[in-house]
Design an enzyme around this catalytic site. Structure first.
Site, PDB file in Angstrom:
ATOM      1  N   GLU A  35       7.792  -1.404  -6.660  1.00  0.00           N
ATOM      2  CA  GLU A  35       8.418  -0.090  -6.619  1.00  0.00           C
ATOM      3  C   GLU A  35       9.860  -0.316  -6.180  1.00  0.00           C
ATOM      4  OE1 GLU A  35       6.377   2.527  -3.952  1.00  0.00           O
ATOM      5  OE2 GLU A  35       7.811   4.149  -4.300  1.00  0.00           O
ATOM      6  N   ARG A 262      -3.304  -8.930   1.685  1.00  0.00           N
ATOM      7  CA  ARG A 262      -1.858  -9.076   1.712  1.00  0.00           C
ATOM      8  C   ARG A 262      -1.472 -10.162   2.710  1.00  0.00           C
ATOM      9  NH1 ARG A 262       0.540  -4.155   1.413  1.00  0.00           N
ATOM     10  NH2 ARG A 262       2.435  -4.775   2.480  1.00  0.00           N
ATOM     11  N   LYS A 272       8.623  -2.697   3.384  1.00  0.00           N
ATOM     12  CA  LYS A 272       9.985  -2.318   3.029  1.00  0.00           C
ATOM     13  C   LYS A 272      10.501  -1.200   3.909  1.00  0.00           C
ATOM     14  CE  LYS A 272       8.627  -2.151  -1.295  1.00  0.00           C
ATOM     15  NZ  LYS A 272       8.528  -1.913  -2.743  1.00  0.00           N
TER      16      LYS A 272
HETATM   17  P1  ATP Z   1       5.827  -2.390   1.085  1.00  0.00           P
HETATM   18  O1  ATP Z   1       4.787  -1.990   2.056  1.00  0.00           O
HETATM   19  O2  ATP Z   1       6.683  -3.507   1.588  1.00  0.00           O
HETATM   20  O3  ATP Z   1       6.624  -1.244   0.542  1.00  0.00           O
HETATM   21  P2  ATP Z   1       4.391  -2.280  -1.313  1.00  0.00           P
HETATM   22  O4  ATP Z   1       3.035  -2.777  -1.538  1.00  0.00           O
HETATM   23  O5  ATP Z   1       4.550  -0.815  -1.205  1.00  0.00           O
HETATM   24  O6  ATP Z   1       4.998  -3.036  -0.085  1.00  0.00           O
HETATM   25  P3  ATP Z   1       5.333  -2.656  -3.955  1.00  0.00           P
HETATM   26  O7  ATP Z   1       6.716  -2.715  -4.445  1.00  0.00           O
HETATM   27  O8  ATP Z   1       4.518  -1.475  -4.301  1.00  0.00           O
HETATM   28  O9  ATP Z   1       5.400  -2.798  -2.370  1.00  0.00           O
HETATM   29  O10 ATP Z   1       4.563  -4.004  -4.268  1.00  0.00           O
HETATM   30  C1  ATP Z   1       4.638  -4.739  -5.464  1.00  0.00           C
HETATM   31  C2  ATP Z   1       3.479  -5.687  -5.479  1.00  0.00           C
HETATM   32  O11 ATP Z   1       3.567  -6.603  -4.387  1.00  0.00           O
HETATM   33  C3  ATP Z   1       2.166  -4.968  -5.330  1.00  0.00           C
HETATM   34  O12 ATP Z   1       1.247  -5.490  -6.253  1.00  0.00           O
HETATM   35  C4  ATP Z   1       1.762  -5.252  -3.914  1.00  0.00           C
HETATM   36  O13 ATP Z   1       0.375  -5.216  -3.769  1.00  0.00           O
HETATM   37  C5  ATP Z   1       2.364  -6.622  -3.672  1.00  0.00           C
HETATM   38  N1  ATP Z   1       2.604  -6.837  -2.249  1.00  0.00           N
HETATM   39  C6  ATP Z   1       3.349  -6.080  -1.428  1.00  0.00           C
HETATM   40  N2  ATP Z   1       3.312  -6.540  -0.166  1.00  0.00           N
HETATM   41  C7  ATP Z   1       2.524  -7.633  -0.181  1.00  0.00           C
HETATM   42  C8  ATP Z   1       2.081  -8.561   0.812  1.00  0.00           C
HETATM   43  N3  ATP Z   1       2.442  -8.453   2.085  1.00  0.00           N
HETATM   44  N4  ATP Z   1       1.271  -9.577   0.418  1.00  0.00           N
HETATM   45  C9  ATP Z   1       0.913  -9.697  -0.868  1.00  0.00           C
HETATM   46  N5  ATP Z   1       1.280  -8.873  -1.840  1.00  0.00           N
HETATM   47  C10 ATP Z   1       2.077  -7.838  -1.516  1.00  0.00           C
HETATM   48 MG    MG Z   2       4.167   0.607  -2.598  1.00  0.00          MG
END
Ligand code: ATP
Ligand code: MG
Length: 553
Positions: A35, A262, A272
């Site tokens: 995202e 994760r 983020k």
């Molecule tokens: P954040 O909490 O940092 O905003 P998010 O999951 O909302 O993380 P996205 O941009 O939606 O961020 O994530 C893109 C991809 O990266 C998704 O498939 C998500 O599951 C994966 N991802 C995000 N954080 C992790 C993590 N700590 N470990 C493994 N995969 C991750």
């Molecule tokens: Mg997200």
């Protein structure tokens, strides 16, 4: 097999191999779906290495980069550009063009219309508070919305008028008609479209209704022919909805969602939103501050891309929640740089050495290997002169046997140069040593250790006549708490010495040190020129990682 691959076996690989063997799929298609609401961090690196790595491992397989851009309020085109750069830097190539969920807004709208036409979605006019009330709780079922059974034609008309901008934000939403009594809250008539009069970084002002993540993600996966849709564990209870949407619209592909745990890393935030708060609070200077666990921060700090790939490989992929030691990430960086980092000398806390028996105007150009174990990296030139700098910690008037550096009336070897002996020293009014007077032995150049002298200590140095001044930014961990995310007040767990700035000297040849490429400054640590602030006139070096884990108990 390329190093980019993720070879070690894991449960996802087992599922894929079964699907290939049974003929369910001939090849696999994955996607990495960030995202664009912030910069990518070390957790995303795990997901990138997994998704792109799997695609590299199986014949004819590919991985898409798809921006999951359904929330225009929080997203930005700058983030899109930063994410593309980070994925590329990590060493991966996406298939074809970059995709955006917003590319599919028209199709998504049509699928929503199909659901309404089949009596599987309805326009609901409950307000936010009522919606919450009707949803029930984990222990009590929800109640049907009074709008749930409104005529199909009415919902269709209202949905089209929502799109046309006739209604205000929050007054109407489209909901899937599933089951208000489901034990899975996600299945209690989830919202699939809401009204948002927001400018979108890709679609501009074309839309004032935006589809929700759960409706968008599964359909985008199916449109792209994704076979295995890998996501983190918090999406486990979204999976029934993912499958429900695809089962209730006319679409051939049926991707399978698989969840993995994760990455949580000691002393590190991997969200983020929380990283953004560090910037807002001026705790760090930006997304690419070298203390940030972002890919751009780690790049600026000097972490090689290969060390992040290696780390992702070592941590593996499971369904167990755990926290990885920070030391294991740093070990990957150190191992890589030990093997690949060019050697150089830098004096970070300088005191002057005067070699009283060396000609005043003479400057010798000595040579030294760029890497002691890799001749192919060539040699470098080290100017040697009567006046030098050594580190303050490398001279003492007296020292015990453990102190194998320069002591008064004793000898030490200058790395890649001569043996010197300290004869005298000067102090300032406060008693701080300002100068050490030495004599050198011209017969000891480059003969270590065969010149037969029992000189145990070797210290590093930089010529005072020919060098570069440099600022050193000594970075360390940002938090004192192993789990900073649990801290009530983030300020209370900031490590006050996460950045210590020093001024000293580096050897002459480093005037054009390439940014982001780390050297081993002998006996000091790994350092790289800063990509933003270092110039040939004012060199700035970031400490990538210490030579050893100084935190190890
Ligand atoms: P954040 O909490 O940092 O905003 P998010 O999951 O909302 O993380 P996205 O941009 O939606 O961020 O994530 C893109 C991809 O990266 C998704 O498939 C998500 O599951 C994966 N991802 C995000 N954080 C992790 C993590 N700590 N470990 C493994 N995969 C991750
Ligand atoms: Mg997200």
């Amino acid at each position: 097999m390329s190093e980019l691959e993720t070879r070690p076996s894991n449960f996802i690989r087992t599922i894929i191999e079964n699907d290939l063997e049974s003929g369910k799929h001939q090849a696999i298609q994955t996607r990495f779906p960030p995202e664009p609401n912030g910069y990518l961090h070390i957790g995303h690196a795990k997901s990138i290495c997994l998704n792109f790595g799997l695609a590299l491992d199986y014949p004819n397989s590919a991985c898409n980069l798809r921006f999951d851009d359904t929330n225009p309020v929080k997203e930005d085109a700058d983030y899109v550009a930063a994410i593309e750069k980070d994925v590329t830097w990590l060493g991966f190539k996406w298939q074809g063009d970059i995709r955006y969920s917003s590319n599919y807004f028209e199709q998504l709208f049509d699928y929503a219309v199909e659901l309404i036409e089949n009596g599987k979605a309805y326009v609901c006019e409950l307000n936010a508070e009522q919606t919450r009330e009707y949803r029930g709780t984990l222990t009590s079922p929800g109640k049907n919305s009074p709008f749930r059974d409104r005529p199909i034609a009415e919902s269709l008309d209202l949905f089209k008028r929502m799109r046309a901008g006739e209604f205000e934000e929050g007054t109407m939403m489209l909901r899937a008609k599933i089951d208000m009594a489901s034990p899975n809250m996600k299945m209690r008539d989830p919202v699939i479209y809401r009204i948002r009069f927001a400018h979108h970084h890709q679609t501009g002002d074309k839309w004032c209704i935006y589809p929700m993540y759960d409706f968008t993600h599964c359909i985008s996966d199916a449109i792209e022919g994704v076979t295995h849709s890998l996501c983190t564990l918090e999406f486990e209870d979204h999976r029934p909805l993912y499958d429900w949407v695809l089962a209730n619209i006319t679409i051939a592909a049926k991707p399978r969602q698989i969840e993995f745990s994760r990455l949580n890393l000691q002393y590190t935030l991997t969200s983020k939103r929380k990283l953004n708060a560090l910037i807002e609070d001026n705790i760090v200077t930006g997304w690419d501050d070298p203390r940030m666990p972002t890919i751009s921060g780690m790049r600026r700090r000097g972490y090689p891309a290969a060390s992040l790939r290696e780390f992702s490989k070592r941590i593996g992929v499971t369904k167990q929640e755990n926290t990885v030691e920070l030391a294991s990430l740093e070990a990957c960086v150190r191992e890589n740089l030990e093997a690949n980092g060019a050697r150089a000398m830098a004096v970070i806390d300088p005191i002057k050495v005067i070699i009283t028996n060396y000609d005043e105007d003479k400057i010798e150009q000595l040579t030294a290997p760029v890497h002691p174990k890799d001749e192919s990296m060539g040699t470098r030139t080290l100017p040697f002169s009567r006046e030098l700098y050594i580190d303050r910690a490398d001279f003492r008037e007296e020292g015990n046997k453990q102190y194998k550096r320069l002591k008064l009336h004793k000898e030490v070897r200058l790395r890649n140069a001569y043996v010197i002996r300290a004869d005298d020293f000067k102090t300032d009014a406060e008693g701080n040593i300002t100068e050490v007077h030495c004599t050198y032995d011209a017969g000891t150049l480059g003969k270590n250790p065969e010149d037969g002298r029992k000189v145990k200590g070797v210290i590093h140095w930089v010529s005072a006549a020919s060098n570069n001044q440099a600022e050193f930014r000594i970075y360390d961990r940002l938090f004192t708490a192993e789990n900073p995310a649990a801290a009530e007040d983030i300020h209370s767990v900031i490590y006050p010495e996460s950045l210590v700035v020093k001024h000293g000297f580096v050897e002459k040849g480093l005037v054009d040190a390439k940014a982001e490429v780390a050297y081993q400054f002998e006996r000091e640590g790994y350092f790289c020129a800063d990509s933003k602030d270092s110039t040939p006139e004012k060199l700035v070096f970031n400490r990538t990682v210490a030579l050893r884990d100084s935190w190890a108990g």
